[in-house]
Design an enzyme around this catalytic site. Structure first.
Site, short mmCIF file in Angstrom:
data_model
loop_
_atom_site.label_atom_id
_atom_site.label_comp_id
_atom_site.label_asym_id
_atom_site.label_seq_id
_atom_site.Cartn_x
_atom_site.Cartn_y
_atom_site.Cartn_z
N PRO A 116 0.79 -1.22 -0.01
CA PRO A 116 0.07 -0.02 -0.05
C PRO A 116 0.81 1.31 -0.15
CG PRO A 116 -0.08 -0.80 2.23
CD PRO A 116 0.72 -1.95 1.33
N CYS A 117 1.41 1.61 -1.14
CA CYS A 117 2.18 2.81 -1.22
C CYS A 117 1.23 3.97 -1.24
CB CYS A 117 2.83 2.84 -2.72
SG CYS A 117 2.19 2.68 -4.04
#
Length: 171
Positions: A116-117
């Site tokens: 989850p950047c």
């Protein structure tokens, strides 16, 4: 209110802590190229789990073998829970690096949104970058905002985090 702390996972354990499974084979084009990252499922993302797989994995976004630093960043941000965000500086501090290096690794993340950047924002609470574009005005910024809002993290009209309680500190 103090920020919640998240413990980091050890880098390159024999079996990294990830629930991401593999359906996409190495060197195939990334589903990210479709630009509809909000509809991707964990089962649709190939995530190498062993040291051997990681040493050979070629990032479909860059056509290069990924660096140990990139793997450290991706392993660390897997620990950010849904509904929470952290900062580039917090990730960098945890890895004894710089926020720009962290941003560079995240810009080329071929595993989004499962790694989850989108949950990493600027230190001042600004939404930051997404897929190499900075800011809420960019299409990518709007995509990042929508992903985070779907997880319960809200931003104001200028792109700043509304509630600091959504921030977590990496350590």
């Amino acid at each position: 209110m103090p920020q919640q702390a998240i413990k980091t996972s050890p880098y390159f354990k024999s079996n990294p802590s990830s629930t991401i499974t593999s359906k996409i084979k190495r060197n195939e084009s990334s589903p990210l190229e479709s630009r509809d990252v909000k509809k991707l499922k964990k089962e649709e993302i190939y995530f190498p789990k062993t040291r051997e797989e990681r040493e050979k994995f070629v990032n479909p976004r860059t056509n290069r073998v990924m660096t140990p630093f990139q793997w450290k960043v991706y392993d660390l941000i897997l620990n950010i829970p849904k509904g929470k965000v952290t900062t580039y500086a917090s990730v960098a501090s945890s890895l004894q690096s710089s926020p720009r290096a962290t941003g560079g690794a995240l810009r080329n993340n071929p595993f989004a949104p499962c790694v989850p950047c989108h949950r990493v924002i600027a230190s001042d609470g600004y939404i930051g970058g997404f897929y190499g574009k900075w800011g809420i005005e960019a299409k990518n910024g709007q995509d990042k905002k929508e992903l985070l809002e779907s997880e319960g993290v809200e931003f104001d009209e200028r792109g700043f985090l509304k509630d600091e309680n959504h921030k977590v500190q990496m350590n």
